[in-house]
Design an enzyme around this catalytic site. Structure first.
Site, PDB file in Angstrom:
ATOM      1  N   HIS A  75       0.829  -1.209   0.000  1.00  0.00           N
ATOM      2  CA  HIS A  75       0.000   0.000   0.000  1.00  0.00           C
ATOM      3  C   HIS A  75       0.865   1.262   0.000  1.00  0.00           C
ATOM      4  O   HIS A  75       0.461   2.287  -0.558  1.00  0.00           O
ATOM      5  CB  HIS A  75      -0.926  -0.001   1.219  1.00  0.00           C
ATOM      6  N   VAL A  79       1.307   4.445  -3.467  1.00  0.00           N
ATOM      7  CA  VAL A  79       0.931   5.845  -3.248  1.00  0.00           C
ATOM      8  C   VAL A  79       2.192   6.648  -2.933  1.00  0.00           C
ATOM      9  O   VAL A  79       2.864   6.392  -1.944  1.00  0.00           O
ATOM     10  CB  VAL A  79      -0.068   5.974  -2.078  1.00  0.00           C
ATOM     11  N   GLY A  81       4.962   6.334  -4.141  1.00  0.00           N
ATOM     12  CA  GLY A  81       6.151   5.498  -4.240  1.00  0.00           C
ATOM     13  C   GLY A  81       6.541   4.903  -2.899  1.00  0.00           C
ATOM     14  O   GLY A  81       5.907   5.140  -1.879  1.00  0.00           O
ATOM     15  N   ASP A  83       8.131   5.193  -0.049  1.00  0.00           N
ATOM     16  CA  ASP A  83       8.785   6.259   0.716  1.00  0.00           C
ATOM     17  C   ASP A  83       8.299   6.346   2.157  1.00  0.00           C
ATOM     18  O   ASP A  83       8.538   7.335   2.844  1.00  0.00           O
ATOM     19  CB  ASP A  83       8.575   7.605   0.027  1.00  0.00           C
ATOM     20  N   SER A  85       5.466   6.914   3.305  1.00  0.00           N
ATOM     21  CA  SER A  85       4.448   7.943   3.553  1.00  0.00           C
ATOM     22  C   SER A  85       3.232   7.368   4.260  1.00  0.00           C
ATOM     23  O   SER A  85       2.479   8.097   4.908  1.00  0.00           O
ATOM     24  CB  SER A  85       4.033   8.617   2.237  1.00  0.00           C
ATOM     25  N   GLU A  94      -2.281   9.145   4.573  1.00  0.00           N
ATOM     26  CA  GLU A  94      -2.601   7.835   4.001  1.00  0.00           C
ATOM     27  C   GLU A  94      -3.059   6.836   5.065  1.00  0.00           C
ATOM     28  O   GLU A  94      -3.939   6.006   4.820  1.00  0.00           O
ATOM     29  CB  GLU A  94      -1.372   7.271   3.277  1.00  0.00           C
ATOM     30  N   SER A 252      -4.620 -22.098   5.038  1.00  0.00           N
ATOM     31  CA  SER A 252      -3.193 -21.777   4.957  1.00  0.00           C
ATOM     32  C   SER A 252      -2.940 -20.293   5.203  1.00  0.00           C
ATOM     33  O   SER A 252      -2.054 -19.706   4.614  1.00  0.00           O
ATOM     34  CB  SER A 252      -2.659 -22.176   3.576  1.00  0.00           C
ATOM     35  N   ASP A 257       2.646 -20.009   0.805  1.00  0.00           N
ATOM     36  CA  ASP A 257       2.793 -21.070  -0.184  1.00  0.00           C
ATOM     37  C   ASP A 257       1.948 -20.747  -1.406  1.00  0.00           C
ATOM     38  O   ASP A 257       1.342 -19.680  -1.489  1.00  0.00           O
ATOM     39  CB  ASP A 257       2.420 -22.435   0.410  1.00  0.00           C
TER      40      ASP A 257
END
Length: 333
Positions: A75, A79, A81, A83, A85, A94, A252, A257
């Site tokens: 995530h 948004v 990149g 970084d 944020s 965010e 699982s 996997d």
């Protein structure tokens, strides 16, 4: 080499190919994005050891934390990149946006950052911690490791409304492809990275519409396996508790996997956007490859997942004057 079967040759060359693919992808992508493996080898040589032990400690207390940390990195990268944020506190950052309100694991990042600041003050970025933590979350869950290129800086901008472009649980395959393509990720990356759903859960509120009134039909989504539909309806009754959590990879949820893809093939995908990866011809071939014979499909998935994670972790990386190294991950310096 008489006496060796065609299957043996196939397996040998497949192994050789996948190993070479991993080596090439890790090297080429990291150079392009100005990050590199071993970035902290001199300035903070224990950085990855500290982060790994922190993830392991929290995982032992709560295995569900691994899925939250992996998703958090995803995530974050989509948004502004990769970084960090997503870690910034505020009334409209965010972290407060709808798609991120149920994310878990912020305390793991804070724990690792506190230890790193004590060992190497103002050296390791929160963005790099996120990238390494995502890898270590996969490893503690039983997945394979990969080399994480580092050298990212932390961003100074975090806006809640920019999360609107995150891939959503109702997205068509065409929309998913467009969103990944906007980040220079192809169909192979899309299907591979969504495989991160092999660990973790989803709340009933995000898929219950598929069980009772799909597309206003008054009936269930026909792509759901009938026996699985009964299971999901028992777990998520109509008008029941929408916050109840259900495993995204049945049987699982804490093990990394390739069974997630087998479930898609068998109509046992929980999220609509996930199940569509099998229904759509443009993505089905990748799902088929990852849901094939267990040994080879697991190897292929592990190799491809590491490759795609390296590629994703270099989205819009901040370097030079574009960012900073936060002293506290939840606040801009």
């Amino acid at each position: 080499m008489a006496g060796y079967s065609a299957c043996t040759y196939h397996t040998f060359f497949y192994l050789l190919f996948t190993i070479l693919l991993m080596m090439l992808s890790n090297n080429s992508i990291s150079v392009e994005a100005q990050t590199r493996v071993g970035y902290y080898s001199r300035t903070c040589p224990r950085a990855e050891t500290i982060i790994r032990s922190t993830v392991s400690k929290h995982f032992r207390l709560n295995p569900n934390i691994a899925a939250g940390l992996l998703r958090m990195h995803f995530h974050d990268c989509f948004v502004q990149g990769c970084d960090a944020s997503i870690l910034i506190d505020g009334t409209s950052t965010e972290k407060t946006a709808g798609p991120n309100r149920l994310l878990r694991g912020y305390e793991v990042i804070d724990d690792a950052k506190t230890q790193l600041e004590a060992a190497c003050p103002n050296v390791v970025s929160c963005a790099d911690i996120l990238a390494i933590v995502a890898r270590d979350s996969v490893v503690v869950s039983g997945g394979s490791s990969w080399s994480v290129p580092t050298g990212r800086l932390d961003g100074r901008v975090s806006i809640a409304s920019e999360t609107n472009n995150l891939p959503g649980f109702r997205d068509s395959v065409e929309t998913q492809i467009q969103k990944f393509d906007a980040k220079k990720l192809n169909i192979q990356d899309l299907v591979t990275l969504v495989g991160g759903h092999t660990i973790g859960t989803s709340a009933c509120q995000f898929f219950r519409y598929r069980l009772y009134n799909f597309s206003g039909t008054g009936a269930a989504d026909p792509t759901i396996n009938p026996s699985f539909l009964t299971t999901l309806q028992n777990l998520c009754p109509d008008n029941g508790d929408g916050s109840r959590r259900v495993a995204l990879d049945t049987g699982s949820e804490n093990r990394f996997d390739q069974s997630y893809y087998t479930n898609l093939r068998n109509g046992r995908g929980v999220l609509e956007s996930d199940q569509k990866l099998w229904s759509d011809a443009s993505t089905r071939t990748v799902v088929q490859r990852f849901s094939g014979p267990r040994g080879l499909s697991r190897l292929a998935f592990n190799v491809e997942f590491g490759r795609s994670m390296v590629k994703m972790s270099n989205i819009e990386v901040k370097t030079g004057t574009q960012g900073e190294i936060r002293r506290i991950c939840s606040a801009i310096n």
